[in-house]
Design an enzyme around this catalytic site. Sequence first.
Site, PDB file in Angstrom:
ATOM      1  N   HIS A 290       1.133  -1.303  -0.154  1.00 36.33           N
ATOM      2  CA  HIS A 290      -0.097  -0.106   0.093  1.00 36.33           C
ATOM      3  C   HIS A 290       0.639   0.899  -0.186  1.00 36.33           C
ATOM      4  CE1 HIS A 290      -2.595  -3.589   1.886  1.00 36.33           C
ATOM      5  NE2 HIS A 290      -3.760  -2.501   1.410  1.00 36.33           N
TER       6      HIS A 290
ATOM      7  N   ASP B 148       2.239   2.075   3.233  1.00 36.62           N
ATOM      8  CA  ASP B 148       2.916   1.241   3.796  1.00 36.62           C
ATOM      9  C   ASP B 148       5.009   1.207   3.843  1.00 36.62           C
ATOM     10  OD1 ASP B 148       1.029  -0.855   4.242  1.00 36.62           O
ATOM     11  OD2 ASP B 148       1.655  -1.499   2.295  1.00 36.62           O
TER      12      ASP B 148
HETATM   13  C1  XUL Z   1      -7.814  -6.541   4.039  1.00 37.99           C
HETATM   14  C2  XUL Z   1      -7.062  -7.054   3.307  1.00 37.99           C
HETATM   15  C3  XUL Z   1      -6.299  -5.890   1.735  1.00 37.99           C
HETATM   16  C4  XUL Z   1      -6.456  -6.060   1.433  1.00 37.99           C
HETATM   17  C5  XUL Z   1      -5.724  -4.608   0.947  1.00 37.99           C
HETATM   18  O1  XUL Z   1      -8.916  -7.579   5.053  1.00 37.99           O
HETATM   19  O2  XUL Z   1      -6.766  -8.410   3.144  1.00 37.99           O
HETATM   20  O3  XUL Z   1      -4.573  -5.863   3.154  1.00 37.99           O
HETATM   21  O4  XUL Z   1      -5.546  -7.443   0.987  1.00 37.99           O
HETATM   22  O5  XUL Z   1      -6.118  -3.301   0.743  1.00 37.99           O
END
Ligand code: XUL
Length: 445
Positions: free
Chosen positions: A104, A107
């Site tokens: 992300h 992150d």
């Molecule tokens: C949340 C989830 C996230 C997504 C990316 O449950 O799985 O980590 O994969 O935003």
Amino acid sequence: MPEDFFSGLDGTVQYAGPGSPDPLSYKVYNKDRMVGGTRMEDHLRIAVCYWHSFNWPGSDVFGVGTFDRPWLEPNHDPMAAAHAKMDAAFEFVSKLDVPFFCFHDVDISPEGATFAESAVNLDTMADYAEKKMADTGVRLLWGTANLFSHPRYAAGAATNPDPEVFAYAAAQVKHALEATKRLGGSNYVLWGGREGYETLLNTDLKREAEQLARFLTLVAEHKRNIGFEGTLLLEPKPQEPTKHQYDYDAQSVHGFLQRYDLVDEYKVNLEVNHATLGGHSFHHEVAYAVDNGILGSVDANRGDYQNGWDTDQFPNSVEELSLAVHEILRGGGLGRGGFNFDTKLRRQSMNRMDLFHGHIGGIDTLARSLLVAADMIEQGTLTSARDDRYAGWSGGLGAGILNGTESLDSLEAQVAAGRIDPDPVSGQQELLENQVNQVIWNTEG
Ligand code: XUL
Ligand code: CO
């Protein structure tokens, strides 16, 4: 912060065979092994996720972080900490010897006081990631934007009642999509973490659906404008953190995409634990996506059948994963997708090397599931029984029904004349279960 964070392992995790006593070796995952004409590494396209492994301190709703992640301590300069975190992340992925990572925006780079500051931070860290990727050969499976942690997104991002929040989210996704393109990402993911509701008392479902569709249309347009060749993926999850999430499961996402003419623009990133929370098996979610041409990628993990929340544990059941991987192979493989380990260590797993043990076990489980699934395909274990079961639809009466030759009149006439009087046929579930188990037991390691 130390140079070599994972100094407990020199070199890389290597394949050492099923009998190896070395806990830091692969027992099954052998990246160059050919499975059905494709290297194991290219079948599985394994990725390490940044967030749970490097950005999460091991906290839970009742307690603070337990992990040793020096870059998360509050006394560091945020950009220096982001660099140290990235050094550790690339060291880990390289030592694990898997090809991909996922992130992300927040992150890899700290949020600044303004959007402009956050954007500069992301660009700076994307520069550093580019260098790290060139140095290590690690590639990007997918990038994404975190549209759920900041308080501005408490009532959703695209589905927020305030259009200014929609605008902020749009700006954030634009930037994260561009960073993903720059880093050669194979996909871009949108998980609608708070695209849902806490209560229907204050929620206009119709408006929120239209807002979400508008947002997804804008993202798809921008993808084309910038020439990003990766696949856009939605990640279904039924709830958590919201009481109800609109992207409930593969089938709801598919219906939504069809309703808003977006079915050619998006596929799905399916997560095992999200399937469990939705009351489905992962096998079900994958089979639905494969049969409807929307499978993009997988977030590999597992839930706990006694808990109603997303425990994100490392996968360890060959029985369960083999059936899902069998569907994936039946559909021709993951293409640009892969298996991203969206997995968390348990809060007590506070030794640095635990991160290796979690991934090694999960990767071996996946590798073994791949071998089983490939044997099932080769032996036609389920496919030939399925073909036989539906054989009546390939010609004669079945084909006539499907192609419009038959009507209710013609069918009634044949039934009334006694020409059609079907006998019930066994579904042979127990036999098939035994045959699947036989492949699991006999597949060579
Ligand atoms: C949340 C989830 C996230 C997504 C990316 O449950 O799985 O980590 O994969 O935003
Ligand atoms: Co996920």
